[in-house]
Structures are given as structure tokens and as C-alpha cells.
Design a protein around this motif. Structure first.
Motif, PDB file in Angstrom:
ATOM      1  N   ALA A 165       0.908  -1.200  -0.088  1.00  0.00           N
ATOM      2  CA  ALA A 165       0.004  -0.122  -0.145  1.00  0.00           C
ATOM      3  C   ALA A 165       0.997   1.139   0.062  1.00  0.00           C
ATOM      4  O   ALA A 165       0.464   2.319  -0.644  1.00  0.00           O
ATOM      5  CB  ALA A 165      -0.974   0.055   1.114  1.00  0.00           C
ATOM      6  N   LEU A 166       1.878   1.300   0.886  1.00  0.00           N
ATOM      7  CA  LEU A 166       2.795   2.319   0.819  1.00  0.00           C
ATOM      8  C   LEU A 166       3.584   2.863  -0.386  1.00  0.00           C
ATOM      9  O   LEU A 166       3.709   3.774  -1.022  1.00  0.00           O
ATOM     10  CB  LEU A 166       3.839   2.182   1.856  1.00  0.00           C
ATOM     11  CG  LEU A 166       3.338   2.454   3.520  1.00  0.00           C
ATOM     12  CD1 LEU A 166       4.291   1.930   4.560  1.00  0.00           C
ATOM     13  CD2 LEU A 166       2.832   3.879   3.663  1.00  0.00           C
ATOM     14  N   ALA A 167       4.051   1.818  -1.094  1.00  0.00           N
ATOM     15  CA  ALA A 167       4.817   1.667  -2.231  1.00  0.00           C
ATOM     16  C   ALA A 167       3.847   2.183  -3.489  1.00  0.00           C
ATOM     17  O   ALA A 167       4.206   2.745  -4.400  1.00  0.00           O
ATOM     18  CB  ALA A 167       5.433   0.364  -2.476  1.00  0.00           C
ATOM     19  N   TYR A 168       2.748   1.654  -3.509  1.00  0.00           N
ATOM     20  CA  TYR A 168       1.734   1.571  -4.439  1.00  0.00           C
ATOM     21  C   TYR A 168       1.346   3.378  -4.422  1.00  0.00           C
ATOM     22  O   TYR A 168       1.357   4.238  -5.575  1.00  0.00           O
ATOM     23  CB  TYR A 168       0.619   1.191  -4.543  1.00  0.00           C
ATOM     24  CG  TYR A 168      -0.538   1.346  -5.526  1.00  0.00           C
ATOM     25  CD1 TYR A 168      -0.363   0.748  -6.909  1.00  0.00           C
ATOM     26  CD2 TYR A 168      -1.625   1.961  -5.129  1.00  0.00           C
ATOM     27  CE1 TYR A 168      -1.240   1.496  -7.943  1.00  0.00           C
ATOM     28  CE2 TYR A 168      -2.616   2.400  -6.183  1.00  0.00           C
ATOM     29  CZ  TYR A 168      -2.346   1.601  -7.484  1.00  0.00           C
ATOM     30  OH  TYR A 168      -3.459   2.052  -8.542  1.00  0.00           O
ATOM     31  N   PHE A 169       0.714   3.804  -3.503  1.00  0.00           N
ATOM     32  CA  PHE A 169       0.323   5.171  -3.182  1.00  0.00           C
ATOM     33  C   PHE A 169       1.262   6.147  -3.393  1.00  0.00           C
ATOM     34  O   PHE A 169       1.493   7.152  -3.647  1.00  0.00           O
ATOM     35  CB  PHE A 169      -0.634   5.319  -2.158  1.00  0.00           C
ATOM     36  CG  PHE A 169      -1.966   4.809  -2.218  1.00  0.00           C
ATOM     37  CD1 PHE A 169      -3.008   5.112  -3.166  1.00  0.00           C
ATOM     38  CD2 PHE A 169      -2.284   3.423  -1.533  1.00  0.00           C
ATOM     39  CE1 PHE A 169      -3.866   4.320  -3.096  1.00  0.00           C
ATOM     40  CE2 PHE A 169      -3.268   2.695  -1.401  1.00  0.00           C
ATOM     41  CZ  PHE A 169      -4.436   3.277  -2.245  1.00  0.00           C
ATOM     42  N   GLY A 170       2.719   5.789  -2.664  1.00  0.00           N
ATOM     43  CA  GLY A 170       3.658   6.710  -2.563  1.00  0.00           C
ATOM     44  C   GLY A 170       4.474   6.976  -3.942  1.00  0.00           C
ATOM     45  O   GLY A 170       4.842   8.018  -4.329  1.00  0.00           O
ATOM     46  N   PHE A 171       4.646   5.763  -4.616  1.00  0.00           N
ATOM     47  CA  PHE A 171       5.635   5.768  -5.821  1.00  0.00           C
ATOM     48  C   PHE A 171       4.726   6.026  -7.017  1.00  0.00           C
ATOM     49  O   PHE A 171       5.325   6.557  -8.011  1.00  0.00           O
ATOM     50  CB  PHE A 171       6.494   4.572  -5.970  1.00  0.00           C
ATOM     51  CG  PHE A 171       7.566   4.595  -4.490  1.00  0.00           C
ATOM     52  CD1 PHE A 171       7.891   5.779  -4.148  1.00  0.00           C
ATOM     53  CD2 PHE A 171       7.735   3.473  -4.115  1.00  0.00           C
ATOM     54  CE1 PHE A 171       9.016   5.714  -3.199  1.00  0.00           C
ATOM     55  CE2 PHE A 171       8.736   3.364  -3.104  1.00  0.00           C
ATOM     56  CZ  PHE A 171       9.340   4.636  -2.473  1.00  0.00           C
ATOM     57  N   ARG A 172       3.596   5.250  -7.042  1.00  0.00           N
ATOM     58  CA  ARG A 172       2.774   5.305  -8.260  1.00  0.00           C
ATOM     59  C   ARG A 172       2.024   6.862  -8.294  1.00  0.00           C
ATOM     60  O   ARG A 172       1.828   7.105  -9.607  1.00  0.00           O
ATOM     61  CB  ARG A 172       1.743   4.194  -8.277  1.00  0.00           C
ATOM     62  CG  ARG A 172       0.920   3.782  -9.382  1.00  0.00           C
ATOM     63  CD  ARG A 172       1.869   3.346 -10.634  1.00  0.00           C
ATOM     64  NE  ARG A 172       0.920   3.014 -11.459  1.00  0.00           N
ATOM     65  CZ  ARG A 172       1.650   2.379 -12.709  1.00  0.00           C
ATOM     66  NH1 ARG A 172       2.627   2.289 -13.063  1.00  0.00           N
ATOM     67  NH2 ARG A 172       0.672   2.105 -13.705  1.00  0.00           N
ATOM     68  N   HIS A 173       1.328   7.025  -7.221  1.00  0.00           N
ATOM     69  CA  HIS A 173       0.518   8.340  -7.375  1.00  0.00           C
ATOM     70  C   HIS A 173       0.980   9.450  -6.581  1.00  0.00           C
ATOM     71  O   HIS A 173       0.491  10.744  -6.373  1.00  0.00           O
ATOM     72  CB  HIS A 173      -0.570   7.990  -6.556  1.00  0.00           C
ATOM     73  CG  HIS A 173      -1.211   6.682  -7.455  1.00  0.00           C
ATOM     74  ND1 HIS A 173      -1.899   6.925  -8.812  1.00  0.00           N
ATOM     75  CD2 HIS A 173      -1.629   5.373  -7.078  1.00  0.00           C
ATOM     76  CE1 HIS A 173      -2.527   5.962  -9.295  1.00  0.00           C
ATOM     77  NE2 HIS A 173      -2.230   4.989  -8.485  1.00  0.00           N
ATOM     78  N   GLY A 174       2.290   9.390  -6.200  1.00  0.00           N
ATOM     79  CA  GLY A 174       2.985  10.666  -5.363  1.00  0.00           C
ATOM     80  C   GLY A 174       2.461  10.981  -4.472  1.00  0.00           C
ATOM     81  O   GLY A 174       2.679  12.352  -3.897  1.00  0.00           O
ATOM     82  N   LEU A 175       1.691  10.188  -3.507  1.00  0.00           N
ATOM     83  CA  LEU A 175       1.314  10.642  -2.184  1.00  0.00           C
ATOM     84  C   LEU A 175       2.518  10.600  -1.239  1.00  0.00           C
ATOM     85  O   LEU A 175       3.492   9.928  -1.560  1.00  0.00           O
ATOM     86  CB  LEU A 175       0.273   9.799  -1.552  1.00  0.00           C
ATOM     87  CG  LEU A 175      -1.233  10.305  -2.696  1.00  0.00           C
ATOM     88  CD1 LEU A 175      -2.043   8.884  -2.089  1.00  0.00           C
ATOM     89  CD2 LEU A 175      -1.714  11.415  -2.135  1.00  0.00           C
TER      90      LEU A 175
END
Length: 662
Positions: A165-175
Motif C-alpha cells: 500500500a505504501l509503495a503503490y500510493f507513494g511511488f505510483r501516485h505521488g502521495l
């Protein structure tokens, strides 16, 4: 956010170096806990015991169901079509090699625990199984099955859920790279308010108590090793002194940074651990260990479902609270720490690669470790040395591994390596934990000030020392189980948010596959242009001229027309890129950029073996980038009209995605 709203993701917000509500809120709660343990250690020990008993009795069923769900959720995602999605832009590549990645996964995940429980746990289950008679062949099989269950796929599934969840939202969507970002599809911009602060505070507390538990176990092991090697007494005073000394080393690693500190120590950990593992395999009953490794793995796979849901309801005892529920609480308490750490080092990998790597690679090593160490001890108990290891475990758990080494050749060397390994695990755990807490308390800042990480590294040592003063192992277990309870609920919400985000990703992919309206006015690329692009290798200067002469005017014209409709639009022009951004209110912005991207000439083979690669061996492409990264096609040689046609085609697909996502 209601069901009619679109849960798109915003452009990355500017992150502060410190998030005051999370930083000071977490620090205040931790300091209150420390003062409670220091002022009234005996009362604190009683409270810890009572709290553990209440949680186990009341919420044991909830822990087991939640952890079972996390494993099923992880495996399902890995096998689904979402497994191809990258944790980062489409053009991103992994930051670390497999060797470094696996080493950091291993060190951060459960290194100290393997040394502490590798001999002791199988022997304890062997002599005192949850059901049935101990010290038998049947209890030996059951002991290894239970040990595999506690250290197997369930633990790493917990880490995988949070890390993904952290990698997806952080690296994929810039959150921001914090726990709150996983809730964006559910509550939108409110993640930056009180709800997000509370979620991150729980993550900090879980991380702090989870890491402190491991540090407490680690210092017990170090003290036992020093007692064996140098006859240094085993006492709480000595252990607190060891915490202080090793925390200084951890602080030095903090100052060195991720690549120079954690990465190198993690690789050293893996080398020492493999050396110790091979030593036990060769010096111990080699054939027996290889046979039991195969049999133990098969037994684990055949019983994993029944053990997953077994609460021993028909044979009530305190066993499950002291073992299975302690482990589930420990892993959940560690999940913000390990999850964020493995997310931090997993950028550029696909979801499938991430889950399979996190689930199976560390578990495979762990199964070998538990079989070789625990199996050697059980072999001695069943053979010519009955009671040798079990009596040591009953007397003092941390000494078990050193008593095992006494029965093998080169015991002094092996004990020294084991003690050194615990110290390096201690340092990497403290360093990694302080890095994660620092990222959370700084609002997701990837490189916060070093002083903040030093502060959290020191706090981890202080909390570990207080837990040892206020009840030893019982206090450590209680801290993990209690700290994990609220975060288990948050993890379930994280799973829902991740599914919602991935469904939107699926909608975007579906929209990208829909044919756009045919380009009118002769804008379609003709075959001569296509051939010219295929056989030419432009340099950087040529692509820069193309960006300035064709791309910038084309995007300016599109922006001027869009602006007339009242939408907010912007064209940014850099040295190697031109990018158009159209804001869509609360929905995801449309981004169309053309970037100058360098590549090695296709005739230049095996560049990794040639240190003399220079710009003469490179050519450039004008590649289209959307919000999710490079689309891997080149628009060099397009006319202005053709480029505008491509922009409109991508814009139409984006609008179709917004329609599907609503």
C-alpha cells in the motif's frame, strides 16, 4: 468521499520536514509510557500482564481471522491482473539489486528473532506442546510445524500488505510515504487532517513498541553471548548498558544514511547468517537436517489452513497467548516499520514481484534456519544428549543457542559470530526503525534531517530499556500485542483502500485500450515519417530543438483552447521536457509531457562490461509521458498538427477513464 465521487490521486504535495501533530503527539505518548515504566516498574509489570491476558481472551479470534485474511489478500493480488502494475512510474526500474533487496528484507524483517528463537522455540514446543505428551517423536514433528507456522507466510503477508500500500500510493501516485496515504481513495484530502494524524500516530506507536521488543530480545541474546564468551554477568543493569552502547552504533549508522549504513550492514548480516547456517548444517547431523527440511516444509503446507484457524478452544490454556497471538501481534506491530522500509527499497518493482519476493524469499531462508538450528537441537534431545538443550532453554532462553554450539566443533568461533550477528541485527533494526518513524513524523519526507532520526534511535533504546525494567519478556510481549490491536483495524481499512485504488488503475488501463477518435486534417503519421524515425538516431541537441520548435508551440495552442473553457491549464518547459497539465477539479489531472530520454545505440552490445560508455554511443528519443510515467513511444518527427492530434487522443482516453472511475 461518497460512492459518486471519484477517488483519483492528486499531484504530489510539498512535504514539510516535520509534521507537528504526529511528531509531538507520538513523542508525548511514548514519553508518558517511559515515565510510567520508570516511576512504577512493578505496577507497570502487573498492568502489562493483565492487559495481555485481557486482549488474548477477548480478541484472539479477531487476530487469527485478520492475519488469515492478509495472507489470502496478498496471494490473490499477486495472482491477479493487477500484479503487472509497477510500484512507480511505468518507466521506473528497481533502485537495488536482488541481492541488496533480499538482504535488506531479511535484516529488517525478523533477524534478531531468528537468533533468539531459532533453537529455543522448537525445543520448547518439543518438550511442552500445546496438546499431547512432550519429548516424543510426534511432539518433535509438531514442534517444527508450529515453528514454521509462526515464522512462515502469515508474518510476511502482514508486511506485504502494508509495504504494498505504501509503495503503490507513494511511488505510483505521488502521495506522501506514510500510512495515511493508503486511505486516500476512501477519504480524499482529509488524509492531511486529524484522521491522517491519528493513523500515523498509531503507526509510530506500533513501530516503536515492535522495534523495542526486538531490541529487548536482542540485548538478552547479546548478554547471554558475552556471558558465554567472557563471563560477563547476565543482569538488567548490564543489558541496559548494552542497549546504550549498541544504540550509539545505531546512531552512527543513522548518520551514515541508507546506502552507506543500512544497506552495507544488511549485506554483512546476510553473509554472517549464511555462514552460521552452513556451519550448523555441516557440523550438525547433515543428512537428518536435509531430510527434515523437506518433511517440515511438506507438513507446514499440509497443515497451514487448520493451524491458521486453530484457537485451541476445546483445550483452553495460556499457550496461544504466549505464542501464536504474541507472534501475530509482534508482526502487526512491526508492519508499519517493516512495511515502510521494504516499500522504501522496492520502488520500480511490479506488484507481483514485490509480493512473491516478500512472501517466499525470506520464508525460504527462515525455514532453513529453523530446521537447521531447531532440528539439530531436537536431534540431540532424541539421541545421545537428552535434556542438554531443553534444560538450558528452561533455565535461560537466550543461552540455548550457545549451549547448542558447545556440542559442535569450533563452538567459541560460532558463538562469537552469533553474538556479532545479533549486534549488527540490533543496529540495522534500530536504524531502520528510526528511519521509518522519522519519515512518518516528517509527513512523508524522503530525506528528513538527521537529528530527527537520531532522536528516534535514542527513543527506541530508551523504550527497550524501560520494557526490560518493567517486566522483561512479558512486558515485551504485551507491548507488541497491545500496540498491534488498533493497527490491525487500520490494516483492514488499508486493504479496502488498496483495492479501490487498484480498481481505478484497472479503469485507467481499460480507458487506455479504447480507440480514440480518428485524427482529422491529415495529422496521421505517414509511412515516410515512420521510416525516418526508425532509421535515425538523433542527438540531444536535435531533440532539444524539436521540443522548442514543435512541442512547446503545439502544447501552448492546446492550452490556449482549453483555457477558454474555464479549466486551469499550465505548460511547463524545462531543458529536456515540455509538459501540459490540465486540472480536472477534484479528479485526477491530465498530464501530457514530452521528455528527451537517452538510450544506448542498439549496436552497442553488453554495455555493463564496458566502462567507457560515452555520449557518442547514445541517442535520444522524444518520449511521451503521462501521469503514470513514460508511454515508451517516440513523437520525434511529428508535425505540430500531428502532435496536437496525439495530445487530443490521450486526453480523450483520460476523460473516458474519469467516466469509468465515477
Amino acid at each position: 468521499m461518497n460512492d459518486n465521487q471519484t477517488a483519483e490521486f492528486p499531484a504530489e504535495k510539498k512535504k514539510s520536514q516535520i509534521n507537528p501533530p504526529v511528531f509531538f503527539g507520538s513523542a508525548a505518548l511514548i514519553l508518558a509510557f517511559v515515565l510510567f515504566g520508570v516511576i512504577a516498574p512493578e505496577f507497570a509489570a502487573t498492568v502489562f500482564t493483565d492487559v495481555q491476558g485481557w486482549i488474548v481472551h477477548t480478541f484472539g479470534w479477531f487476530y487469527l481471522l485478520a492475519v488469515a485474511f492478509f495472507l489470502l489478500f496478498s496471494v490473490t493480488l499477486a495472482l491477479s491482473s493487477y500484479g503487472d502494475i509497477k510500484l512507480g512510474p511505468e518507466h521506473s526500474t528497481p533502485d537495488y539489486s536482488y541481492m541488496s533487496w533480499f538482504a535488506m528484507l531479511f535484516s529488517a524483517g525478523m533477524g534478531i528473532g531468528l537468533l533468539f528463537f531459532g533453537v529455543a522455540e522448537p525445543v520448547m514446543h518439543f518438550t511442552s506442546p500445546p496438546v499431547g505428551e512432550g519429548s516424543t517423536v510426534e511432539s518433535a514433528r509438531e514442534a517444527m510445524s508450529i515453528t514454521f507456522f509462526h515464522w512462515g507466510l502469515h508474518a510476511w503477508a502482514i508486511y506485504a500488505v502494508v509495504g504494498l500500500a505504501l509503495a503503490y500510493f507513494g511511488f505510483r501516485h505521488g502521495l506522501p510515504l506514510t500510512i495515511r496515504s493508503a486511505l486516500y481513495p476512501l477519504i480524499g484530502e482529509r488524509i492531511y487532517g486529524p484522521i491522517g494524524h491519528v493513523v500515523d500516530i498509531f503507526a509510530v506507536l506500533g513501530t516503536m513498541f515492535g522495534v523495542a521488543t526486538s531490541l529487548g530480545l536482542g540485548v538478552l541474546q547479546v548478554n547471554a553471548g558475552l556471558n558465554y564468551l567472557f563471563e560477563i554477568p547476565e543482569s538488567t543493569f548490564v543489558q541496559i548498558g548494552l542497549i546504550a552502547v549498541i544504540t550509539v552504533f545505531a546512531t552512527a549508522s543513522v548518520v551514515a544514511g541508507l546506502n552507506a549504513g543500512i544497506k552495507r550492514l544488511s549485506e554483512l548480516n546476510l553473509i554472517l547468517a549464511v555462514a552460521l547456517l552452513l556451519f550448523v548444517l555441516v557440523a550438525g547431523p547433515t543428512l537428518f537436517l536435509l531430510q527434515t527440511l523437506v518433511q517440515n516444509t511438506g507438513l507446514y503446507l499440509s497443515e497451514v489452513i487448520s493451524k491458521t484457524f486453530n484457537l485451541y478452544a476445546y483445550e483452553p490454556s495460556g499457550w496461544i497467548g504466549g505464542w501464536t497471538l504474541f507472534y501475530w501481534g509482534w508482526w502487526i506491530a512491526w508492519s508499519p516499520f517493516v512495511g515502510m522500509f521494504i516499500a522504501r527499497v522496492s520502488r520500480g518493482r511490479t506488484i507481483r514481484e514485490f509480493i512473491l519476493g516478500v512472501l517466499f524469499v525470506p520464508v525460504g531462508f527462515t525455514f532453513m534456519w529453523m530446521t537447521f538450528f531447531g532440528g539439530t537441537a531436537i536431534s540431540m534431545e532424541l539421541g545421545d544428549l537428552p535434556g542438554t538443550i531443553s534444560e538450558a532453554v528452561a533455565a535461560n532462553v537466550p543461552t540455548a543457542i550457545f549451549v547448542l554450539f558447545e556440542q559442535l566443533p569450533w563452538s567459541l568461533l560460532a558463538s562469537g559470530i552469533a553474538t556479532l550477528l545479533v549486534v549488527t541485527f540490533f543496529v540495522t533494526s534500530s536504524d531502520s526503525g528510526s528511519l521509518v518513524i522519522d519519515i512518518i513524523t516528517s509527513g512523508g519526507h524522503a530525506d528528513p534531517p538527521v537529528w530527527q532520526r537520531i532522536f528516534w534511535a535514542v527513543m527506541e533504546g530508551v523504550v527497550a530499556a524501560v520494557l526490560l525494567l518493567a517486566g522483561g519478556l512479558t512486558a515485551l510481549q504485551t507491548a507488541s500485542i497491545a500496540g498491534a490491536l488498533p493497527f490491525t483495524l487500520i490494516m483492514l481499512v488499508i486493504c479496502y483502500g488498496l483495492v479501490k485504488g487498484l480498481r481505478m488503475e484497472g479503469a485507467k488501463r481499460l480507458a487506455q485500450g479504447v480507440p480514440a477518435t480518428p485524427i482529422m486534417g491529415g495529422a496521421k503519421v505517414n509511412w515516410r515519417q515512420q521510416l525516418k524515425k526508425l532509421i535515425s538516431y538523433p542527438d540531444e541537441a536535435e531533440i532539444s530543438r524539436f521540443l522548442a520548435a514543435v512541442v512547446k508551440p503545439a502544447l501552448d495552442e492546446v492550452a490556449a483552447e482549453i483555457h477558454k473553457s474555464g479549466l486551469e491549464v499550465n505548460v511547463a518547459h524545462g531543458d529536456k521536457s515540455v509538459e501540459l497539465t490540465v486540472q480536472q477539479g477534484e479528479s485526477q489531472a491530465f498530464v501530457y509531457g514530452v521528455y528527451a530520454v537517452s538510450h544506448l545505440l542498439p549496436t552497442f552490445a553488453f554495455p555493463e562490461f564496458d566502462a567507457s560508455v560515452d555520449e557518442s554511443k547514445r541517442y535520444y528519443r522524444a518520449e511521451v509521458h503521462l501521469s503514470e510515467g513514460s508511454q515508451h513511444y517516440d513523437v520525434h518527427s511529428y508535425t505540430k498538427e500531428q502532435l496536437i492530434g496525439d495530445v487530443l487522443a490521450q486526453y480523450e482516453k483520460h476523460m473516458h477513464f474519469l467516466h469509468l472511475a465515477r
